[in-house]
Design a protein around this motif. Structure first.
Motif, mmCIF file in Angstrom:
data_model
loop_
_atom_site.group_PDB
_atom_site.id
_atom_site.type_symbol
_atom_site.label_atom_id
_atom_site.label_comp_id
_atom_site.label_asym_id
_atom_site.label_seq_id
_atom_site.Cartn_x
_atom_site.Cartn_y
_atom_site.Cartn_z
ATOM 1 N N PHE A 95 0.838 -1.209 0.000
ATOM 2 C CA PHE A 95 0.000 0.000 0.000
ATOM 3 C C PHE A 95 0.871 1.256 0.000
ATOM 4 O O PHE A 95 0.387 2.357 -0.171
ATOM 5 N N ARG A 96 2.178 1.078 0.182
ATOM 6 C CA ARG A 96 3.031 2.252 0.322
ATOM 7 C C ARG A 96 3.481 2.817 -1.024
ATOM 8 O O ARG A 96 3.927 3.962 -1.093
ATOM 9 N N GLY A 97 3.397 2.008 -2.062
ATOM 10 C CA GLY A 97 3.811 2.475 -3.385
ATOM 11 C C GLY A 97 5.296 2.774 -3.441
ATOM 12 O O GLY A 97 5.736 3.707 -4.123
ATOM 13 N N GLU A 98 6.078 1.988 -2.767
ATOM 14 C CA GLU A 98 7.515 2.267 -2.688
ATOM 15 C C GLU A 98 8.390 1.146 -3.198
ATOM 16 O O GLU A 98 9.542 1.382 -3.556
ATOM 17 N N ALA A 99 7.860 -0.077 -3.193
ATOM 18 C CA ALA A 99 8.729 -1.229 -3.424
ATOM 19 C C ALA A 99 9.406 -1.171 -4.789
ATOM 20 O O ALA A 99 10.640 -1.267 -4.878
ATOM 21 N N LEU A 100 8.624 -0.998 -5.852
ATOM 22 C CA LEU A 100 9.248 -1.016 -7.187
ATOM 23 C C LEU A 100 10.212 0.148 -7.351
ATOM 24 O O LEU A 100 11.291 -0.014 -7.926
ATOM 25 N N LYS A 248 11.893 -20.914 15.715
ATOM 26 C CA LYS A 248 11.881 -20.961 14.254
ATOM 27 C C LYS A 248 10.537 -21.415 13.689
ATOM 28 O O LYS A 248 10.089 -20.937 12.657
ATOM 29 N N ASN A 249 9.927 -22.326 14.373
ATOM 30 C CA ASN A 249 8.663 -22.858 13.859
ATOM 31 C C ASN A 249 7.448 -22.203 14.499
ATOM 32 O O ASN A 249 6.445 -22.857 14.762
ATOM 33 N N GLN A 250 7.562 -20.951 14.790
ATOM 34 C CA GLN A 250 6.412 -20.219 15.322
ATOM 35 C C GLN A 250 6.098 -19.102 14.337
ATOM 36 O O GLN A 250 6.821 -18.125 14.230
ATOM 37 N N ILE A 251 5.034 -19.282 13.589
ATOM 38 C CA ILE A 251 4.732 -18.302 12.536
ATOM 39 C C ILE A 251 3.324 -17.740 12.711
ATOM 40 O O ILE A 251 2.354 -18.493 12.790
ATOM 41 N N PHE A 252 3.264 -16.437 12.803
ATOM 42 C CA PHE A 252 1.966 -15.766 12.831
ATOM 43 C C PHE A 252 1.749 -15.010 11.529
ATOM 44 O O PHE A 252 2.641 -14.297 11.063
ATOM 45 N N PHE A 253 0.565 -15.154 10.967
ATOM 46 C CA PHE A 253 0.166 -14.293 9.860
ATOM 47 C C PHE A 253 -1.043 -13.497 10.321
ATOM 48 O O PHE A 253 -1.905 -14.029 11.039
ATOM 49 N N LEU A 254 -1.085 -12.265 9.906
ATOM 50 C CA LEU A 254 -2.268 -11.444 10.162
ATOM 51 C C LEU A 254 -2.859 -11.133 8.797
ATOM 52 O O LEU A 254 -2.213 -10.454 7.987
ATOM 53 N N ASN A 255 -4.031 -11.625 8.538
ATOM 54 C CA ASN A 255 -4.612 -11.529 7.192
ATOM 55 C C ASN A 255 -3.549 -11.851 6.144
ATOM 56 O O ASN A 255 -3.321 -11.102 5.209
ATOM 57 N N LYS A 256 -2.873 -12.964 6.381
ATOM 58 C CA LYS A 256 -1.854 -13.538 5.474
ATOM 59 C C LYS A 256 -0.517 -12.800 5.469
ATOM 60 O O LYS A 256 0.396 -13.169 4.743
ATOM 61 N N VAL A 297 -0.983 -1.481 10.483
ATOM 62 C CA VAL A 297 0.201 -2.178 9.978
ATOM 63 C C VAL A 297 1.218 -1.168 9.438
ATOM 64 O O VAL A 297 2.340 -1.506 9.085
ATOM 65 N N ASN A 298 0.816 0.094 9.439
ATOM 66 C CA ASN A 298 1.692 1.133 8.903
ATOM 67 C C ASN A 298 2.621 1.671 9.991
ATOM 68 O O ASN A 298 2.656 2.856 10.277
ATOM 69 N N VAL A 299 3.340 0.749 10.611
ATOM 70 C CA VAL A 299 4.196 1.133 11.730
ATOM 71 C C VAL A 299 5.648 1.208 11.270
ATOM 72 O O VAL A 299 6.409 2.053 11.697
ATOM 73 N N PRO A 301 8.300 0.345 7.606
ATOM 74 C CA PRO A 301 8.262 0.061 6.167
ATOM 75 C C PRO A 301 8.181 -1.429 5.814
ATOM 76 O O PRO A 301 7.593 -1.793 4.807
ATOM 77 N N THR A 302 8.769 -2.294 6.643
ATOM 78 C CA THR A 302 8.718 -3.716 6.283
ATOM 79 C C THR A 302 7.367 -4.347 6.620
ATOM 80 O O THR A 302 7.101 -5.471 6.242
ATOM 81 N N LYS A 303 6.534 -3.639 7.348
ATOM 82 C CA LYS A 303 5.185 -4.076 7.705
ATOM 83 C C LYS A 303 5.160 -5.359 8.552
ATOM 84 O O LYS A 303 4.162 -6.068 8.591
ATOM 85 N N MET A 304 6.272 -5.655 9.211
ATOM 86 C CA MET A 304 6.304 -6.837 10.084
ATOM 87 C C MET A 304 5.669 -6.521 11.444
ATOM 88 O O MET A 304 5.195 -7.389 12.138
ATOM 89 N N GLU A 305 5.735 -5.259 11.813
ATOM 90 C CA GLU A 305 5.201 -4.854 13.114
ATOM 91 C C GLU A 305 3.760 -4.408 12.961
ATOM 92 O O GLU A 305 3.421 -3.768 11.975
#
Ligand SMILES: Nc1ncnc2c1ncn2[C@@H]1O[C@H](COP(=O)(O)OP(=O)(O)OP(=O)(O)O)[C@@H](O)[C@H]1O
Ligand SMILES: [Mg+2]
Length: 596
Positions: A95-100, A248-256, A297-299, A301-305
């Motif tokens: 949503f940031r329009g920055e990656a490309l 290592k084997n603990q994975i959370f996704f929030l809306n994927k 999720v806009n905390v 740039p990597t959107k992990m937080e």
């Protein structure tokens, strides 16, 4: 003349790239996420030299129109939101329009894309932020992005890259995670011309887990599907045998979206507690589906937080989701599936709430050394997360022992393993590990029912002399001993008197002094650890030291008592240290069991 100048666009983009593109895996993430946002159901990721020289992502998504293509490379150019408020209803990865813009500023990027409306595809080549040319090409609907010579104009970054194999490992882990979150998308990973894996995109999480982790892991997983209010949690959790030394084997996704969040991690720890073995971490892959209005999720740039609006509510839901799945697991012939989410073990619940620690836990003042364990106060015990219902009242979680397993006792081998038959399956029960688990639950239960009054009084009190260090530990932690059933008194400067030990209802003769000294020893060897770990280790140690050992002869009635207790437990799988209590040997029709 002043010193301040406006930076040129390329410099700005290169600086911005530094925030999200640290290594080839970040490029892969951004491009695959774009493919997913474009609705692709088939994605192919091709890598060469760990992604340093070549990354190609091809998708069958909706494509980029001829007019949009040059704009897509601009900074802040996105088709996904129009204003910040849109984030509250946006479920796309980007949503940031920055990656490309970032990627093209530090590499050579080739885009080939075609939308349904376009008669043919269009190819665009750009390097270091400049478009070098565009041309018409033949293409299917979809997009192919090729990134070559990453960091060619940022030598400092390039220098910090690891070797190709390591960089590829990062990419592989990343692509696997994306595949685990997007079960309806088929993702193929090719490295230096070789197929590494391909997910089927058939929507079945166990299939992809099988592809990525193998059969043993797949067989030891329980599926999760838990809904509370607006929140749904799906995925898998591993049983106790899957617990590992790392997260290592603990994975959370929030809306994927793969996220990291300490509150959720703490919640998972609580849910697994008592079931993973001390110092081990449970296995889980969980996707949390919830309205985008409930978090930000806009905390970073990597959107992990992510910031959640109602962290405490989510804490509880995650706990419920994991716990419910673990307790529902069919085990040792138990077929009574418990579907009521509120049927948890009450003593475990109370035990856990005693140990909930907030994120300030890392504060060193909360760490204890061998000399002092601070017991939580009642207020701390009733801390905000676990036990608050929506109405602010204590949620009561009732013990519900409905496990009822019929077994046939077959004998004991090596004076250690109890052989039993359940539903035509043969099991070996490790008498020590099993007894340890039973005692562990028993001690917690005693603590719950009758604080400081659960000792089994000894006929003759025993006086034990201690070293200065041991004495200091006992003095400082006398409440801990008392809470868990040791009736002890300080007896002069260097000794203590033991009047009673935890009431474990077994006739097995234990040497009180040995047990006590072993516990002290164990508690003193590992110095710095958190309060909750110390207390849990304490109980596990008491259980371990008081349990029957291997090579100790048990009478048949003692065996039955042990098995009856073990099989009734909600978590009979391992001893508190994580050693399996029971191993399945096989089915009566298994070939390996039939002797020729
Ligand atoms: N594979 C693709 N298929 C279709 N459109 C794409 C693809 N990749 C990029 N785009 C288009 O290019 C735009 C810019 O992509 P870019 O990744 O830079 O930004 P974003 O995804 O909108 O936001 P973010 O920077 O958060 O990823 C997207 O908004 C999308 O419209
Ligand atoms: Mg993007």
């Amino acid at each position: 003349m002043g010193n301040i100048v406006l930076l040129d666009d390329l410099t700005i983009n290169k600086i911005a790239a530094g925030e999200v593109i640290e290594r080839p895996a970040n490029v892969v993430k951004e491009l695959v996420e774009n493919s997913i946002d474009a609705g692709a159901k088939n994605i192919v990721v091709e890598i060469k030299n760990g992604g340093k020289t070549f990354i190609r992502i091809s998708d069958n998504g909706k494509g980029i129109s001829i007019d949009d293509m040059p704009i897509a490379l601009e900074r802040h150019a996105t088709s996904k939101i129009r204003q910040i408020e849109d984030l509250e209803k946006t479920y796309t990865m980007g949503f940031r329009g920055e990656a490309l813009a970032s990627i093209v500023s530090i590499s050579r990027l080739t885009i080939v894309s075609k939308t349904l409306d376009m008669p043919s595809g269009i190819k665009l080549v750009a390097e270091a932020g400049d478009i070098l040319g565009t041309e018409e090409v033949g293409s299917q609907v979809g997009t192919t992005m090729t990134v070559e010579n990453l960091f060619f104009n940022v030598p400092v970054r390039y220098k910090f890259l690891k070797n190709d194999a390591t960089e590829f490992r990062y990419i592989k882990e990343l692509v696997q995670k994306i595949a685990l979150a997007n079960l309806d998308v088929s993702i193929k990973l090719i490295n230096d011309g070789k197929n590494v894996f391909q997910s089927s995109g058939n929507g079945n999480i166990k299939d992809i887990v099988y592809t990525l982790y193998g059969k043993e892991v797949k067989d030891n997983l329980v599926e999760v599907d838990h809904k509370e209010g607006d929140v749904r949690i799906t995925g898998v959790v591993g049983n106790t045998l899957m617990a590992k030394d790392s997260r290592k084997n603990q994975i959370f996704f929030l809306n994927k979206r793969n996220i990291k969040n300490q509150v959720l991690t703490s919640s998972a720890d609580q849910a697994f507690k008592g079931g993973t073995g001390i110092g081990k971490y449970g296995f889980f892959i969980l996707n949390i589906e919830m309205p985008a209005t409930q978090y930000d999720v806009n905390v970073h740039p990597t959107k992990m937080e992510v910031r959640f609006k109602e962290e405490q509510v989510l804490y509880k839901i995650v706990y419920h989701a994991i716990k419910e799945a673990l307790l529902n697991k069919e085990f040792l012939g138990n077929t009574d599936l418990e579907n009521n989410k509120d049927t948890y073990i009450q003593n475990e619940f109370e035990f856990l709430t005693n140990h909930y620690n907030t994120t300030e836990e890392n504060n060193s003042s909360k760490y204890i050394s061998s000399s002092k364990i601070v017991m939580p106060t009642l207020e701390e015990t009733n801390s905000k997360y676990m036990n608050m219902g929506n109405d602010g009242k204590l949620d009561l979680i009732n013990r519900d022992e409905i496990r009822n397993v019929d077994y046939k006792y077959c004998g004991i081998v090596f004076r250690t393993f109890i052989m039993i038959e359940i539903n035509d399956e043969l099991y070996l029960v490790d008498q020590h590990a099993a007894h340890e688990r039973v005692l562990y639950e028993q001690i917690k239960e005693n603590y719950k029912n009758n604080i400081q009054n659960n000792s089994q009084l000894m006929l003759f009190p025993e006086i034990i002399n201690l070293t200065h260090k041991e004495m200091e530990f006992v003095q400082n932690n006398i409440e801990l001993f008392k809470n868990y059933g040791f009736d002890i008194e300080l007896f002069g400067e260097n000794s203590i008197k033991i009047n009673g030990i935890p009431d474990i209802e077994y006739k097995i003769k234990i040497d009180t002094k040995d047990v006590f000294m072993d516990i002290l020893d164990e508690m003193l060897t590992k110095e710095r650890t958190t309060i909750k770990d110390v207390e849990e280790r304490f109980i596990a140690t008491v259980a371990c030291k008081a349990a029957v050992k291997a090579n100790m002869d048990l009478a048949e009635d003692e065996v039955h008592k042990l098995l009856d207790r073990l099989l009734k437990l909600k978590n009979p799988y391992t001893c508190p240290h994580g050693r399996p209590t029971t191993i399945k040997i096989g089915h009566k029709l298994d070939e390996k069991l039939i002797c020729n």
